[in-house]
Design a protein around this motif. Structure first.
Motif, PDB file in Angstrom:
ATOM      1  N   ARG A   1       0.827  -1.210   0.000  1.00  0.00           N
ATOM      2  CA  ARG A   1       0.000   0.000   0.000  1.00  0.00           C
ATOM      3  C   ARG A   1       0.859   1.258   0.000  1.00  0.00           C
ATOM      4  N   TRP A   2       2.105   1.161   0.479  1.00  0.00           N
ATOM      5  CA  TRP A   2       2.954   2.351   0.543  1.00  0.00           C
ATOM      6  C   TRP A   2       4.373   2.124   0.022  1.00  0.00           C
ATOM      7  N   LEU A   3       4.724   0.898  -0.294  1.00  0.00           N
ATOM      8  CA  LEU A   3       6.059   0.597  -0.836  1.00  0.00           C
ATOM      9  C   LEU A   3       5.889   0.322  -2.331  1.00  0.00           C
ATOM     10  N   PRO A   4       6.106   1.335  -3.184  1.00  0.00           N
ATOM     11  CA  PRO A   4       5.739   1.256  -4.598  1.00  0.00           C
ATOM     12  C   PRO A   4       6.384   0.127  -5.409  1.00  0.00           C
ATOM     13  N   ILE A   5       7.512  -0.426  -4.962  1.00  0.00           N
ATOM     14  CA  ILE A   5       8.121  -1.513  -5.746  1.00  0.00           C
ATOM     15  C   ILE A   5       7.381  -2.830  -5.555  1.00  0.00           C
ATOM     16  N   LEU A   6       6.473  -2.894  -4.580  1.00  0.00           N
ATOM     17  CA  LEU A   6       5.748  -4.133  -4.311  1.00  0.00           C
ATOM     18  C   LEU A   6       4.371  -4.122  -4.962  1.00  0.00           C
ATOM     19  N   SER A   7       3.983  -5.296  -5.453  1.00  0.00           N
ATOM     20  CA  SER A   7       2.637  -5.442  -5.995  1.00  0.00           C
ATOM     21  C   SER A   7       1.752  -6.250  -5.053  1.00  0.00           C
ATOM     22  N   GLY A   8       2.350  -6.941  -4.114  1.00  0.00           N
ATOM     23  CA  GLY A   8       1.586  -7.738  -3.163  1.00  0.00           C
ATOM     24  C   GLY A   8       2.514  -8.376  -2.147  1.00  0.00           C
ATOM     25  N   SER A   9       1.904  -8.984  -1.125  1.00  0.00           N
ATOM     26  CA  SER A   9       2.705  -9.670  -0.121  1.00  0.00           C
ATOM     27  C   SER A   9       1.828 -10.646   0.650  1.00  0.00           C
ATOM     28  N   THR A  10       2.473 -11.640   1.221  1.00  0.00           N
ATOM     29  CA  THR A  10       1.806 -12.559   2.139  1.00  0.00           C
ATOM     30  C   THR A  10       2.703 -12.685   3.359  1.00  0.00           C
TER      31      THR A  10
ATOM     32  N   GLN B   1      26.511   1.917  -7.293  1.00  0.00           N
ATOM     33  CA  GLN B   1      25.420   1.698  -8.245  1.00  0.00           C
ATOM     34  C   GLN B   1      24.089   1.458  -7.544  1.00  0.00           C
ATOM     35  N   VAL B   2      24.081   0.710  -6.431  1.00  0.00           N
ATOM     36  CA  VAL B   2      22.813   0.371  -5.772  1.00  0.00           C
ATOM     37  C   VAL B   2      22.350   1.441  -4.776  1.00  0.00           C
ATOM     38  N   LYS B   3      23.266   2.216  -4.244  1.00  0.00           N
ATOM     39  CA  LYS B   3      22.935   3.194  -3.206  1.00  0.00           C
ATOM     40  C   LYS B   3      21.844   4.186  -3.634  1.00  0.00           C
ATOM     41  N   PRO B   4      21.948   4.832  -4.800  1.00  0.00           N
ATOM     42  CA  PRO B   4      20.899   5.786  -5.179  1.00  0.00           C
ATOM     43  C   PRO B   4      19.522   5.127  -5.326  1.00  0.00           C
ATOM     44  N   GLY B   5      19.475   3.909  -5.807  1.00  0.00           N
ATOM     45  CA  GLY B   5      18.204   3.208  -5.960  1.00  0.00           C
ATOM     46  C   GLY B   5      17.553   2.910  -4.628  1.00  0.00           C
ATOM     47  N   ILE B   6      18.341   2.464  -3.676  1.00  0.00           N
ATOM     48  CA  ILE B   6      17.815   2.193  -2.336  1.00  0.00           C
ATOM     49  C   ILE B   6      17.331   3.487  -1.689  1.00  0.00           C
ATOM     50  N   GLU B   7      18.114   4.541  -1.794  1.00  0.00           N
ATOM     51  CA  GLU B   7      17.709   5.822  -1.221  1.00  0.00           C
ATOM     52  C   GLU B   7      16.416   6.327  -1.854  1.00  0.00           C
ATOM     53  N   GLU B   8      16.258   6.143  -3.144  1.00  0.00           N
ATOM     54  CA  GLU B   8      15.036   6.573  -3.837  1.00  0.00           C
ATOM     55  C   GLU B   8      13.833   5.742  -3.385  1.00  0.00           C
ATOM     56  N   ILE B   9      14.016   4.438  -3.246  1.00  0.00           N
ATOM     57  CA  ILE B   9      12.930   3.572  -2.759  1.00  0.00           C
ATOM     58  C   ILE B   9      12.491   4.035  -1.375  1.00  0.00           C
ATOM     59  N   TYR B  10      13.427   4.296  -0.492  1.00  0.00           N
ATOM     60  CA  TYR B  10      13.097   4.710   0.871  1.00  0.00           C
ATOM     61  C   TYR B  10      12.410   6.073   0.881  1.00  0.00           C
ATOM     62  N   SER B  11      12.871   6.999   0.075  1.00  0.00           N
ATOM     63  CA  SER B  11      12.284   8.333   0.023  1.00  0.00           C
ATOM     64  C   SER B  11      10.845   8.279  -0.505  1.00  0.00           C
ATOM     65  N   THR B  12      10.650   7.618  -1.621  1.00  0.00           N
ATOM     66  CA  THR B  12       9.321   7.499  -2.212  1.00  0.00           C
ATOM     67  C   THR B  12       8.371   6.754  -1.281  1.00  0.00           C
ATOM     68  N   SER B  13       8.856   5.686  -0.677  1.00  0.00           N
ATOM     69  CA  SER B  13       8.025   4.903   0.235  1.00  0.00           C
ATOM     70  C   SER B  13       7.632   5.706   1.463  1.00  0.00           C
ATOM     71  N   SER B  14       8.551   6.503   1.984  1.00  0.00           N
ATOM     72  CA  SER B  14       8.254   7.338   3.146  1.00  0.00           C
ATOM     73  C   SER B  14       7.152   8.346   2.819  1.00  0.00           C
ATOM     74  N   SER B  15       7.210   8.921   1.640  1.00  0.00           N
ATOM     75  CA  SER B  15       6.166   9.872   1.216  1.00  0.00           C
ATOM     76  C   SER B  15       4.810   9.184   1.106  1.00  0.00           C
ATOM     77  N   LYS B  16       4.799   8.006   0.516  1.00  0.00           N
ATOM     78  CA  LYS B  16       3.545   7.241   0.378  1.00  0.00           C
ATOM     79  C   LYS B  16       3.013   6.823   1.745  1.00  0.00           C
ATOM     80  N   LEU B  17       3.905   6.446   2.652  1.00  0.00           N
ATOM     81  CA  LEU B  17       3.506   6.070   3.995  1.00  0.00           C
ATOM     82  C   LEU B  17       2.860   7.251   4.711  1.00  0.00           C
TER      83      LEU B  17
END
Length: 140
Positions: A30-39, A119-135
């Motif tokens: 619902r707030w972590l945009p890279i996910l489509s679902g979870s169990t 290479q991975v650091k900016p992607g992780i930071e972007e995921i966390y930033s976007t997810s925090s906004s959605k949260l």
């Protein structure tokens, strides 16, 4: 090579409402945009979670801590194939005042070399930033 990324986010939402959207580990899509679902199987410490991503990959995780008093959530990614990292431990620590919530979201992981980390650091930071906004939006 062990690496750590530390991020801090200010959410314009009440601490208890934010925490209620995180504490069980359920429905993070619902707030972590890279996910489509979870169990999730189980509750609290030791629960197992499988997260489906939009690209078809899956994350297999274990909840290491969900502390209502400390407002601390910690998880381990046991298996994933979308990033060249391993031994991933994520920690989310929440605090709040005056209707705002501070989220310190950190992650530690193993990576082969400094180049891969950069290479991975900016992607992780972007995921966390976007997810925090959605949260924050979900918690208003």
């Amino acid at each position: 090579m062990k690496k750590r990324i530390e991020t801090t986010h200010t959410l314009n939402a009440n601490l208890d409402q934010v925490w209620n959207n995180v504490r069980t580990g359920a429905e993070w899509e619902r707030w972590l945009p890279i996910l489509s679902g979870s169990t999730i199987n189980g509750e609290g410490k030791g629960a197992k979670r499988v997260c489906q991503m939009h690209d078809g990959n899956e994350l297999f995780e274990t909840i290491l801590e969900s502390d209502d008093e400390q407002k601390l959530f910690q998880y381990r990614i046991d298996k994933q194939s979308f990033m060249p990292i391993s031994d991933v431990i994520g920690t989310m620590k929440f605090s709040g005042k005056n209707g705002e919530t501070k989220l310190e979201w950190n992650v530690e992981f193993e990576v082969e070399n400094e180049e891969t980390f950069e290479q991975v650091k900016p992607g992780i930071e972007e995921i966390y930033s976007t997810s925090s906004s959605k949260l924050a939006e979900l918690s208003i």
